[in-house]
Every structure is written in C-alpha cells, then in structure tokens.
Design an enzyme around this catalytic site. Sequence first.
Site, PDB file in Angstrom:
ATOM      1  CB  CYS A 230      78.506  47.374  38.112  1.00 54.51           C
ATOM      2  SG  CYS A 230      77.767  46.221  39.251  1.00 54.51           S
TER       3      CYS A 230
ATOM      4  CB  CYS B   9      75.678  42.811  38.104  1.00 57.77           C
ATOM      5  SG  CYS B   9      75.588  44.211  36.989  1.00 57.77           S
TER       6      CYS B   9
ATOM      7  CB  CYS C 247      78.473  45.071  28.413  1.00 60.98           C
ATOM      8  SG  CYS C 247      80.055  45.862  28.126  1.00 60.98           S
TER       9      CYS C 247
END
Length: 135
Positions: free
Chosen positions: A10, A82, A89
Amino acid sequence: MNKPIIYFLCTGNSCRSQMAEGLGKEILGDEWDVYSAGIEAHGINPKAVEMMDEIGIDIRNQESQVIDQNVLNESKLVITLCGDAKENCPVIPTGVETAHWGLVDPAKAEGTEEEVNKVFRDVRDEIKRRIEDLK
C-alpha cells in the site's frame, strides 16, 4: 520447506496493508508467510488497530515498513491495495503472481466517529472476504 510468501503493498503501510497482514496471518498463516509494506512507512494507524481489535486480531506488534526488495523477490503473490502502490511499486520480478485490490483509504474517511469507523470496518471486512477467497 519454507511456506510461500504473500506480500500486501500500500502507500503508507498504515491501514489497509496492516489490516491485510493481520487478517492474512490469521486466515492463511498455516499455509503462507504473510508480510506487508508500503511505498513509505507512516506508522500503524490507531483506528486500524482498534477495528482489528473488534474482531479479535491484535496488530499492535506489526511494523510499518517500506517495501523490502528481498521479500518482494521471494514472494509468490504480491497484492497491491491502492492505485499508488500499483503504479509506484518497484518492478515485481517475473514469475511473481500479482493482484490489485483497489480499496478506499479509510485514513481519509471524514464525518462523525461512527461514520469513520464504518469506512474502516467496510474496508477491513472486504479485505477479510478477499483473503478468505484465496484459501
């Protein structure tokens, strides 16, 4: 033999991913090693702790952490919770299964305490349902 790793990611590793880690350990802990992390580490949201306490899962001893490339590389399944985590990422290694659960950020909920609690509960219960579907 080591258990496969599931990694919940997240933005701040404070609410959604922390609840997912606690629920994952409770529901999948016999079959998976469960971790969570964020793009940043914002500390665990006290409301997330409170809402998990309601269902008998204590997440007080979990730590808010940034994504660990080693854990990411060893993961069997990476789940982003999210859009920010999905877009920002680090590169997920080839062969690692991914899933995206775009969930509202309960930390941004506004209104009365009961209204805010409802958002946290709804997100917690949705995460629980999705984790149970992984069994």
